[in-house]
Design an enzyme around this catalytic site. Structure first.
Site, PDB file in Angstrom:
ATOM      1  N   LYS A  13       0.667  -1.182  -0.175  1.00  0.00           N
ATOM      2  CA  LYS A  13       0.042  -0.062   0.381  1.00  0.00           C
ATOM      3  C   LYS A  13       0.965   1.384  -0.010  1.00  0.00           C
ATOM      4  CE  LYS A  13      -2.057  -1.082   3.961  1.00  0.00           C
ATOM      5  NZ  LYS A  13      -1.302  -2.447   4.224  1.00  0.00           N
ATOM      6  N   ARG A  88      -9.632   0.390   8.767  1.00  0.00           N
ATOM      7  CA  ARG A  88      -8.890  -1.135   9.158  1.00  0.00           C
ATOM      8  C   ARG A  88     -10.195  -1.823  10.081  1.00  0.00           C
ATOM      9  NH1 ARG A  88      -3.023   0.547   8.879  1.00  0.00           N
ATOM     10  NH2 ARG A  88      -1.930  -1.668   8.975  1.00  0.00           N
ATOM     11  N   ARG A 127      11.585  -5.243   5.042  1.00  0.00           N
ATOM     12  CA  ARG A 127      11.270  -3.903   4.901  1.00  0.00           C
ATOM     13  C   ARG A 127      12.693  -2.995   5.528  1.00  0.00           C
ATOM     14  NH1 ARG A 127       5.376  -1.616   5.219  1.00  0.00           N
ATOM     15  NH2 ARG A 127       5.495  -2.503   7.512  1.00  0.00           N
ATOM     16  N   ARG A 159      11.573  -1.136  11.492  1.00  0.00           N
ATOM     17  CA  ARG A 159      10.500  -0.846  12.236  1.00  0.00           C
ATOM     18  C   ARG A 159      10.363  -1.845  13.152  1.00  0.00           C
ATOM     19  NH1 ARG A 159       5.219   0.433   8.725  1.00  0.00           N
ATOM     20  NH2 ARG A 159       4.399  -0.753  10.245  1.00  0.00           N
ATOM     21  N   ARG A 170       0.270  -8.786  13.640  1.00  0.00           N
ATOM     22  CA  ARG A 170      -0.456  -7.921  12.674  1.00  0.00           C
ATOM     23  C   ARG A 170      -1.108  -8.877  11.705  1.00  0.00           C
ATOM     24  NH1 ARG A 170       4.572  -5.127  10.752  1.00  0.00           N
ATOM     25  NH2 ARG A 170       3.322  -3.841   9.392  1.00  0.00           N
TER      26      ARG A 170
HETATM   27  P1  ADP Z   1       2.301  -1.797   3.207  1.00  0.00           P
HETATM   28  O1  ADP Z   1       2.376  -0.453   3.243  1.00  0.00           O
HETATM   29  O2  ADP Z   1       1.046  -2.400   2.693  1.00  0.00           O
HETATM   30  O3  ADP Z   1       2.616  -2.350   4.738  1.00  0.00           O
HETATM   31  P2  ADP Z   1       4.707  -1.471   1.768  1.00  0.00           P
HETATM   32  O4  ADP Z   1       4.500  -0.741   0.477  1.00  0.00           O
HETATM   33  O5  ADP Z   1       5.568  -0.668   2.866  1.00  0.00           O
HETATM   34  O6  ADP Z   1       3.414  -2.204   2.493  1.00  0.00           O
HETATM   35  O7  ADP Z   1       5.565  -2.778   1.391  1.00  0.00           O
HETATM   36  C1  ADP Z   1       6.246  -3.678   2.018  1.00  0.00           C
HETATM   37  C2  ADP Z   1       7.577  -4.160   1.757  1.00  0.00           C
HETATM   38  O8  ADP Z   1       7.368  -5.046   0.650  1.00  0.00           O
HETATM   39  C3  ADP Z   1       8.595  -3.094   1.460  1.00  0.00           C
HETATM   40  O9  ADP Z   1       9.774  -3.411   1.944  1.00  0.00           O
HETATM   41  C4  ADP Z   1       8.409  -2.836  -0.083  1.00  0.00           C
HETATM   42  O10 ADP Z   1       9.498  -2.304  -0.499  1.00  0.00           O
HETATM   43  C5  ADP Z   1       8.265  -4.355  -0.374  1.00  0.00           C
HETATM   44  N1  ADP Z   1       7.163  -4.395  -1.383  1.00  0.00           N
HETATM   45  C6  ADP Z   1       6.215  -3.538  -1.819  1.00  0.00           C
HETATM   46  N2  ADP Z   1       5.798  -3.965  -3.010  1.00  0.00           N
HETATM   47  C7  ADP Z   1       6.331  -5.258  -3.467  1.00  0.00           C
HETATM   48  C8  ADP Z   1       6.281  -5.904  -4.675  1.00  0.00           C
HETATM   49  N3  ADP Z   1       5.196  -5.744  -5.546  1.00  0.00           N
HETATM   50  N4  ADP Z   1       6.942  -6.971  -4.653  1.00  0.00           N
HETATM   51  C9  ADP Z   1       8.252  -7.209  -3.995  1.00  0.00           C
HETATM   52  N5  ADP Z   1       8.412  -6.421  -2.681  1.00  0.00           N
HETATM   53  C10 ADP Z   1       7.431  -5.322  -2.521  1.00  0.00           C
HETATM   54  P1  ADP Z   2       1.233  -1.958   7.631  1.00  0.00           P
HETATM   55  O1  ADP Z   2       2.809  -1.962   7.094  1.00  0.00           O
HETATM   56  O2  ADP Z   2       0.777  -2.748   8.344  1.00  0.00           O
HETATM   57  O3  ADP Z   2       0.377  -1.264   6.516  1.00  0.00           O
HETATM   58  P2  ADP Z   2       0.968   0.776   9.106  1.00  0.00           P
HETATM   59  O4  ADP Z   2       2.322   1.715   8.827  1.00  0.00           O
HETATM   60  O5  ADP Z   2      -0.315   1.001   8.254  1.00  0.00           O
HETATM   61  O6  ADP Z   2       1.397  -0.641   8.976  1.00  0.00           O
HETATM   62  O7  ADP Z   2       0.371   0.776  10.610  1.00  0.00           O
HETATM   63  C1  ADP Z   2       1.491   0.509  11.623  1.00  0.00           C
HETATM   64  C2  ADP Z   2       0.584   0.373  12.969  1.00  0.00           C
HETATM   65  O8  ADP Z   2      -0.223   1.716  13.203  1.00  0.00           O
HETATM   66  C3  ADP Z   2      -0.565  -0.588  12.897  1.00  0.00           C
HETATM   67  O9  ADP Z   2       0.012  -1.849  13.217  1.00  0.00           O
HETATM   68  C4  ADP Z   2      -1.362   0.029  13.797  1.00  0.00           C
HETATM   69  O10 ADP Z   2      -1.068  -0.303  15.230  1.00  0.00           O
HETATM   70  C5  ADP Z   2      -1.239   1.361  13.593  1.00  0.00           C
HETATM   71  N1  ADP Z   2      -2.338   1.911  12.935  1.00  0.00           N
HETATM   72  C6  ADP Z   2      -2.292   2.398  11.522  1.00  0.00           C
HETATM   73  N2  ADP Z   2      -3.624   2.497  10.986  1.00  0.00           N
HETATM   74  C7  ADP Z   2      -4.534   2.392  11.762  1.00  0.00           C
HETATM   75  C8  ADP Z   2      -5.823   2.251  11.677  1.00  0.00           C
HETATM   76  N3  ADP Z   2      -6.570   2.596  10.637  1.00  0.00           N
HETATM   77  N4  ADP Z   2      -6.389   1.690  12.877  1.00  0.00           N
HETATM   78  C9  ADP Z   2      -5.811   1.385  14.024  1.00  0.00           C
HETATM   79  N5  ADP Z   2      -4.335   1.284  14.085  1.00  0.00           N
HETATM   80  C10 ADP Z   2      -3.750   1.827  12.930  1.00  0.00           C
END
Ligand code: ADP
Ligand code: ADP
Ligand code: ZN
Length: 216
Positions: A13, A88, A127, A159, A170
């Site tokens: 995302k 969420r 990541r 992280r 998660r």
């Molecule tokens: P989210 O926001 O949904 O938690 P991220 O965009 O942070 O996910 O992506 C999670 C990890 O996977 C990051 O290290 C990112 O660089 C990697 N990543 C994202 N998209 C892809 C993909 N299509 N293929 C492989 N790795 C990816």
């Molecule tokens: P992800 O890589 O899982 O997409 P995010 O960076 O979006 O991680 O979120 C990290 C943390 O922040 C979550 O595990 C949660 O604790 C909190 N968080 C983020 N967005 C929300 C939400 N919409 N509702 C509740 N907690 C949230």
């Protein structure tokens, strides 16, 4: 366009949102980034959120709802927004419809980035983040110089909630509390699913095609 990017932790995302925000010029609103910003600045909100975030639990709905209401009222959201990591839970989704209707907006599309579980763990564990908001992967999205941000030259970090135990939690939280929103938004007729298992660029091109079709 008013867009929600939906998907499990690690589905991409944040990565896609950054690319889309740049291409379409809409603000990228990541609740995770906003909460981490508060944490770094040791605000009251940040301190409250920390205990939940460290364990991979969701921060309470009322906190998130207040935060997103304020953010969507900002003037830069006038011509569209890209929500990443919100909603969420079902109460968060219901609050979002209410907030949007109060602001005279509606939700154009919820993009569901679909990635099999076995890939999620690998993506999250590899990541690496930068203080500037950029994110990388040790195998799939390497910085030019190992451990250093391409954009600002800072040292990358992992992280706390990208360590294995919090990751597992998660993913369970996603299944129990967030995944049910797929049915909710499918019934509302705004859900589109994209295969997120491909390379970053392939996924991005697929999303752009979908959005361009919607805008026609
Ligand atoms: P989210 O926001 O949904 O938690 P991220 O965009 O942070 O996910 O992506 C999670 C990890 O996977 C990051 O290290 C990112 O660089 C990697 N990543 C994202 N998209 C892809 C993909 N299509 N293929 C492989 N790795 C990816
Ligand atoms: P992800 O890589 O899982 O997409 P995010 O960076 O979006 O991680 O979120 C990290 C943390 O922040 C979550 O595990 C949660 O604790 C909190 N968080 C983020 N967005 C929300 C939400 N919409 N509702 C509740 N907690 C949230
Ligand atoms: Zn950086």
């Amino acid at each position: 366009m008013n867009i929600v990017l939906f998907g499990p932790p690690g589905s991409g995302k944040g990565t896609q949102a950054k690319l889309l925000a740049e291409k379409y010029g809409v603000p990228h609103i990541s609740t995770g980034d906003i909460l981490r910003g508060n944490l770094n600045n040791e605000t009251k909100l940040g301190l409250e959120a920390k205990t939940y975030m460290d364990k991979g639990e969701l921060v309470p709905d009322d906190v998130l709802i207040g935060l997103i209401k304020d953010r969507l009222s900002d003037s830069d959201c006038a011509s569209g927004f890209l929500l990443d990591g919100y909603p969420r839970t079902l109460p968060q989704a219901e609050a979002l419809s209410k907030i949007l209707s109060e602001l005279g907006k509606n939700l154009d599309v919820v993009l569901n980035i679909d990635v099999p579980d076995e890939k999620l763990l690998k993506r999250l564990a590899g990541r690496r983040m930068c203080v500037c908001g950029a994110s990388y992967h040790i195998l799939f999205n390497k910085p030019k110089q190992e451990g250093i941000c391409d954009l600002c030259g800072s040292k990358l970090y992992q992280r706390d909630d990208d360590k294995e135990e919090a990751i597992m939690n998660r993913l369970v939280v996603y299944q129990n509390q967030t995944r049910p929103l797929i049915d909710h938004y499918t019934q509302a007729g705004v859900m589109l699913t994209i295969n997120g298992a491909a390379d970053i660029e392939v996924v991005f091109n697929g999303i752009c095609r979908m959005l361009d079709d919607l805008r026609k």
